[in-house]
Every structure is written in structure tokens, then in C-alpha cells.
Design an enzyme around this catalytic site. Structure first.
Site, PDB file in Angstrom:
ATOM      1  N   GLY A  25       5.237  -4.053   9.469  1.00  0.00           N
ATOM      2  CA  GLY A  25       4.087  -3.209   9.792  1.00  0.00           C
ATOM      3  C   GLY A  25       3.112  -3.918  10.712  1.00  0.00           C
ATOM      4  O   GLY A  25       3.134  -3.762  11.936  1.00  0.00           O
ATOM      5  N   MET A  63       5.587   4.212  -4.142  1.00  0.00           N
ATOM      6  CA  MET A  63       4.795   3.334  -5.005  1.00  0.00           C
ATOM      7  C   MET A  63       3.917   4.235  -5.848  1.00  0.00           C
ATOM      8  O   MET A  63       2.698   4.309  -5.681  1.00  0.00           O
ATOM      9  CB  MET A  63       3.953   2.384  -4.139  1.00  0.00           C
ATOM     10  CG  MET A  63       4.770   1.282  -3.496  1.00  0.00           C
ATOM     11  SD  MET A  63       3.937   0.528  -2.095  1.00  0.00           S
ATOM     12  CE  MET A  63       4.469   1.643  -0.803  1.00  0.00           C
ATOM     13  N   HIS A 106      10.026   3.401   7.982  1.00  0.00           N
ATOM     14  CA  HIS A 106       9.615   3.102   6.602  1.00  0.00           C
ATOM     15  C   HIS A 106       8.283   3.804   6.316  1.00  0.00           C
ATOM     16  O   HIS A 106       7.296   3.602   7.022  1.00  0.00           O
ATOM     17  CB  HIS A 106       9.466   1.589   6.445  1.00  0.00           C
ATOM     18  CG  HIS A 106       9.196   1.142   5.052  1.00  0.00           C
ATOM     19  ND1 HIS A 106      10.180   1.011   4.095  1.00  0.00           N
ATOM     20  CD2 HIS A 106       8.039   0.789   4.437  1.00  0.00           C
ATOM     21  CE1 HIS A 106       9.649   0.593   2.960  1.00  0.00           C
ATOM     22  NE2 HIS A 106       8.340   0.453   3.136  1.00  0.00           N
ATOM     23  N   HIS A 140       9.369   4.806   0.558  1.00  0.00           N
ATOM     24  CA  HIS A 140       9.123   3.786  -0.450  1.00  0.00           C
ATOM     25  C   HIS A 140       8.057   4.350  -1.381  1.00  0.00           C
ATOM     26  O   HIS A 140       6.879   4.386  -1.023  1.00  0.00           O
ATOM     27  CB  HIS A 140       8.669   2.501   0.265  1.00  0.00           C
ATOM     28  CG  HIS A 140       8.221   1.412  -0.634  1.00  0.00           C
ATOM     29  ND1 HIS A 140       7.569   0.294  -0.163  1.00  0.00           N
ATOM     30  CD2 HIS A 140       8.318   1.237  -1.981  1.00  0.00           C
ATOM     31  CE1 HIS A 140       7.288  -0.515  -1.167  1.00  0.00           C
ATOM     32  NE2 HIS A 140       7.719   0.042  -2.280  1.00  0.00           N
ATOM     33  N   ASP A 169       5.440   4.538   3.453  1.00  0.00           N
ATOM     34  CA  ASP A 169       4.896   4.082   2.175  1.00  0.00           C
ATOM     35  C   ASP A 169       4.098   5.180   1.496  1.00  0.00           C
ATOM     36  O   ASP A 169       3.098   5.669   2.042  1.00  0.00           O
ATOM     37  CB  ASP A 169       3.984   2.872   2.417  1.00  0.00           C
ATOM     38  CG  ASP A 169       4.776   1.634   2.796  1.00  0.00           C
ATOM     39  OD1 ASP A 169       5.717   1.296   2.068  1.00  0.00           O
ATOM     40  OD2 ASP A 169       4.454   1.030   3.835  1.00  0.00           O
ATOM     41  N   MET A 219       1.811   6.034  -1.677  1.00  0.00           N
ATOM     42  CA  MET A 219       1.017   5.381  -2.735  1.00  0.00           C
ATOM     43  C   MET A 219       0.132   6.410  -3.435  1.00  0.00           C
ATOM     44  O   MET A 219      -0.394   7.320  -2.782  1.00  0.00           O
ATOM     45  CB  MET A 219       0.122   4.312  -2.112  1.00  0.00           C
ATOM     46  CG  MET A 219       0.875   3.268  -1.323  1.00  0.00           C
ATOM     47  SD  MET A 219      -0.230   1.999  -0.709  1.00  0.00           S
ATOM     48  CE  MET A 219       0.885   1.044   0.317  1.00  0.00           C
ATOM     49  N   MET A 228      10.233  -6.764  -2.677  1.00  0.00           N
ATOM     50  CA  MET A 228       8.861  -6.864  -2.172  1.00  0.00           C
ATOM     51  C   MET A 228       8.514  -8.345  -1.976  1.00  0.00           C
ATOM     52  O   MET A 228       8.662  -9.154  -2.884  1.00  0.00           O
ATOM     53  CB  MET A 228       7.861  -6.259  -3.175  1.00  0.00           C
ATOM     54  CG  MET A 228       7.910  -4.752  -3.313  1.00  0.00           C
ATOM     55  SD  MET A 228       7.747  -3.834  -1.769  1.00  0.00           S
ATOM     56  CE  MET A 228       6.123  -4.326  -1.163  1.00  0.00           C
ATOM     57  N   GLY A 283       0.853  -2.257  -2.051  1.00  0.00           N
ATOM     58  CA  GLY A 283      -0.446  -1.574  -1.998  1.00  0.00           C
ATOM     59  C   GLY A 283      -1.113  -1.669  -0.639  1.00  0.00           C
ATOM     60  O   GLY A 283      -1.842  -0.762  -0.251  1.00  0.00           O
ATOM     61  N   PHE A 284      -0.861  -2.755   0.068  1.00  0.00           N
ATOM     62  CA  PHE A 284      -1.561  -2.951   1.334  1.00  0.00           C
ATOM     63  C   PHE A 284      -0.663  -3.625   2.367  1.00  0.00           C
ATOM     64  O   PHE A 284       0.190  -4.448   1.997  1.00  0.00           O
ATOM     65  CB  PHE A 284      -2.799  -3.828   1.120  1.00  0.00           C
ATOM     66  CG  PHE A 284      -3.744  -3.265   0.101  1.00  0.00           C
ATOM     67  CD1 PHE A 284      -4.679  -2.296   0.453  1.00  0.00           C
ATOM     68  CD2 PHE A 284      -3.665  -3.652  -1.225  1.00  0.00           C
ATOM     69  CE1 PHE A 284      -5.514  -1.738  -0.500  1.00  0.00           C
ATOM     70  CE2 PHE A 284      -4.496  -3.099  -2.183  1.00  0.00           C
ATOM     71  CZ  PHE A 284      -5.429  -2.135  -1.827  1.00  0.00           C
ATOM     72  N   GLY A 285      -0.904  -3.311   3.609  1.00  0.00           N
ATOM     73  CA  GLY A 285      -0.243  -4.021   4.690  1.00  0.00           C
ATOM     74  C   GLY A 285      -1.030  -5.293   4.980  1.00  0.00           C
ATOM     75  O   GLY A 285      -2.118  -5.523   4.433  1.00  0.00           O
ATOM     76  N   GLY A 286      -0.474  -6.131   5.836  1.00  0.00           N
ATOM     77  CA  GLY A 286      -1.209  -7.295   6.327  1.00  0.00           C
ATOM     78  C   GLY A 286      -1.362  -8.438   5.347  1.00  0.00           C
ATOM     79  O   GLY A 286      -2.237  -9.289   5.521  1.00  0.00           O
ATOM     80  N   ASP A 308      10.259  -6.226   2.336  1.00  0.00           N
ATOM     81  CA  ASP A 308       9.046  -5.503   2.716  1.00  0.00           C
ATOM     82  C   ASP A 308       7.814  -6.340   2.398  1.00  0.00           C
ATOM     83  O   ASP A 308       7.555  -6.650   1.235  1.00  0.00           O
ATOM     84  CB  ASP A 308       9.024  -4.187   1.918  1.00  0.00           C
ATOM     85  CG  ASP A 308       7.893  -3.271   2.328  1.00  0.00           C
ATOM     86  OD1 ASP A 308       7.186  -3.566   3.311  1.00  0.00           O
ATOM     87  OD2 ASP A 308       7.711  -2.240   1.650  1.00  0.00           O
ATOM     88  N   GLY A 309       7.066  -6.682   3.453  1.00  0.00           N
ATOM     89  CA  GLY A 309       5.795  -7.357   3.253  1.00  0.00           C
ATOM     90  C   GLY A 309       5.710  -8.694   3.968  1.00  0.00           C
ATOM     91  O   GLY A 309       6.477  -9.607   3.686  1.00  0.00           O
ATOM     92  N   GLY A 310       4.806  -8.775   4.945  1.00  0.00           N
ATOM     93  CA  GLY A 310       4.562 -10.044   5.616  1.00  0.00           C
ATOM     94  C   GLY A 310       5.687 -10.512   6.512  1.00  0.00           C
ATOM     95  O   GLY A 310       5.776 -11.694   6.849  1.00  0.00           O
ATOM     96  N   SER A 324       6.981  -0.048   9.586  1.00  0.00           N
ATOM     97  CA  SER A 324       6.210   0.553   8.491  1.00  0.00           C
ATOM     98  C   SER A 324       4.972   1.217   9.074  1.00  0.00           C
ATOM     99  O   SER A 324       4.072   0.556   9.582  1.00  0.00           O
ATOM    100  CB  SER A 324       5.789  -0.526   7.497  1.00  0.00           C
ATOM    101  OG  SER A 324       4.888   0.024   6.574  1.00  0.00           O
TER     102      SER A 324
HETATM  103  C1  DX5 Z   1       3.057  -2.632   1.119  1.00  0.00           C
HETATM  104  C2  DX5 Z   1       4.021  -1.735   1.834  1.00  0.00           C
HETATM  105  C3  DX5 Z   1       4.593  -2.287   3.069  1.00  0.00           C
HETATM  106  C4  DX5 Z   1       3.614  -2.642   4.129  1.00  0.00           C
HETATM  107  C5  DX5 Z   1       4.155  -3.829   4.861  1.00  0.00           C
HETATM  108  O1  DX5 Z   1       2.833  -2.140  -0.150  1.00  0.00           O
HETATM  109  O2  DX5 Z   1       5.098  -1.387   1.005  1.00  0.00           O
HETATM  110  O3  DX5 Z   1       5.610  -1.440   3.605  1.00  0.00           O
HETATM  111  O4  DX5 Z   1       3.367  -1.623   5.039  1.00  0.00           O
HETATM  112  O5  DX5 Z   1       3.239  -4.158   5.805  1.00  0.00           O
HETATM  113  P1  DX5 Z   1       3.165  -5.576   6.506  1.00  0.00           P
HETATM  114  O6  DX5 Z   1       4.379  -5.683   7.349  1.00  0.00           O
HETATM  115  O7  DX5 Z   1       1.903  -5.481   7.240  1.00  0.00           O
HETATM  116  O8  DX5 Z   1       3.135  -6.606   5.402  1.00  0.00           O
HETATM  117 ZN    ZN Z   2       6.873  -0.346   1.876  1.00  0.00          ZN
END
Ligand code: DX5
Ligand code: ZN
Length: 225
Positions: free
Chosen positions: A197, A68, A33, A66, A35, A37, A137, A142-145, A175-177, A8
Site C-alpha cells: 500500500g 477484518m 487488495h 481481506h 481491506d 474493516m 499479517m 487496521g492501518f496502512g503505513g 500484508d503489511g509494511g 492495497s
Molecule cells: C492493514 C491492511 C493492509 C494495509 C497494508 O490492516 O490489511 O492491507 O493496507 O498497507 P501497507 O502496505 O501500507 O503496510
Molecule cells: Zn489487507
């Protein structure tokens, strides 16, 4: 189903987008991937068609968009035109989900549907025969990490059973974490595609981090439920 690993780019250094994307691909990423937004559907802004167009020129693997965003129908043609391969839309953002999925296909892209952590899998029953992939999800978008929300594992299992029961062949993506310490149980639950990501890009060597994630994921395919 073949495991796909989707770095990502949200977690990458945007000043070197092409270089970072290709580093993760070198480490085993088979899909990129991306994102998108809009600051409305989720409380963050990222990028639009011009950036996707630039990425398309330097990246060989499929682009997994993706969305959003609110009102995705308005932007699907533009993203298809600049080179998206797969486009997924949120169930929560679509008033006419069936129509939107057909719209994606009509522009030559593979349609996917996404559900947020609070959305039940059952809301997708009527569109499972239309989609190329279902994206679960495991964080609020909305956010990575962010931290992995474990109810995603139950959803993956439910989707894998439903797919079998209905004789369908959509892929299940998460997707996510996603990180080294949870990727095995995610794959064992029946997940096919893994978005990652932070656990890849926020390391000194993204290619190597991705390689390790890939190895762990592939080993886990041997112990699927
Ligand atoms: C969050 C995104 C994800 C995000 C995942 O809204 O859709 O794709 O980048 O990032 P990590 O792997 O850091 O959770
Ligand atoms: Zn995503």
C-alpha cells in the site's frame, strides 16, 4: 507458483479510487487488495459492498478482499454478490473457520485465511487443504503505513514447508509494511503474493513504484530457499 502483486487501495486517494487502482495495475499489479474493516475487529473503518461493486466495474483484475470484521459469515454473501473473487477471513474472527471457508466457496469465491502477527501458523493445520491462500499479517491489522514485523518471514517459511510436506498448493500472501527494502527477503522466504500500500501509493508515481517492486520481487524468485 506465480508471483502476484496486490496493490492495497487502503493507501490510495479514496476520492479517485478507480483511477489509483488502475495506476497500480498498470505498474504491474495483478490483483487488487481491498481491506474491509468494521471498527470492531480492528480499530478502523473502511468500506462495504457498494464500493466493491463500483470498483468491480472499473477494474479488470481479481478483487482480493481481506475481511477484518467480526462475524464475517454475515457479510460474505453480499461481498460475493458485488464481485469479490477471493475472500479471506481472520482465523481470530471465526468461531467455525471450516464452515466459513466452505461458505466462501459456496458463493463462488476463492477462500483464504489470515493470521495476525501473534497467531501461530499451527492454528491453521486443519484448514490448509481448504484454502486457496493463506495471508500472513506482517503488521497488526487496521492501518496502512506500519513497520514490517519480521516474525512473518519465519511463518512464511513454515507454511512453504508444510505445503510441500502435505502436497498442497495454496498460495502464501503477505500484508503489511512490504517495501523495496524487504521484498527480496520476503520472496526468498517463499512468499507468492505481495500486498503493498504505502510503499506504492505514497510516492509521486505509483505505477513506477509498483514496477520497481515487481522487478525486485521477480529477481528474488531466482534465489528462493
Ligand atoms: C492493514 C491492511 C493492509 C494495509 C497494508 O490492516 O490489511 O492491507 O493496507 O498497507 P501497507 O502496505 O501500507 O503496510
Ligand atoms: Zn489487507
Amino acid at each position: 507458483m506465480k508471483i502476484e502483486l496486490a496493490p492495497s487501495i487502503l493507501a490510495s486517494n479514496f476520492a479517485q479510487l478507480g483511477v489509483e487502482a488502475n495506476l497500480a495495475i498498470e505498474g504491474g499489479g495483478t490483483v487488487l487488495h481491498v481491506d474491509i474493516m468494521d471498527g470492531h475487529f480492528v480499530p478502523n473503518l473502511t468500506l462495504g459492498p457498494p464500493v466493491v461493486r463500483s470498483l468491480r466495474k472499473v477494474v479488470k483484475v481479481p478483487l482480493d478482499l481481506h475481511l477484518m470484521i467480526e462475524n464475517p459469515d454475515q457479510f460474505i454473501p453480499a461481498f460475493a454478490e458485488v464481485g469479490a473473487d477471493w475472500i479471506s477471513v481472520h482465523q481470530e474472527a471465526c468461531q467455525n473457520l471450516d464452515r466459513t471457508l466452505h461458505l466462501i466457496s459456496s458463493h463462488g469465491c476463492k477462500p483464504g485465511v489470515v493470521i495476525n502477527p501473534a497467531t501461530p501458523v499451527e492454528t491453521l493445520t486443519e484448514v490448509l487443504d481448504l484454502v486457496h491462500h493463506v495471508l500472513v499479517m506482517s503488521v497488526n491489522p487496521g492501518f496502512g503505513g506500519q513497520h514490517f514485523i519480521p516474525n512473518a518471514l519465519r511463518k512464511i517459511q513454515a507454511l512453504a514447508w508444510k505445503r510441500k510436506e502435505l502436497g498442497l498448493n495454496f498460495a502464501i500472501e503477505i500484508d503489511g509494511g512490504v517495501a523495496l527494502d524487504n521484498v527480496a527477503e520476503i520472496v526468498r522466504a517463499g512468499c507468492d503474493w505481495l500486498v503493498a500500500g504505502t510503499s506504492v501509493f505514497h510516492t509521486p508515481d505509483a505505477a513506477n513504484a509498483f514496477r520497481e517492486l515487481e522487478r525486485t520481487a521477480r529477481d528474488a524468485t531466482l534465489a528462493r530457499v
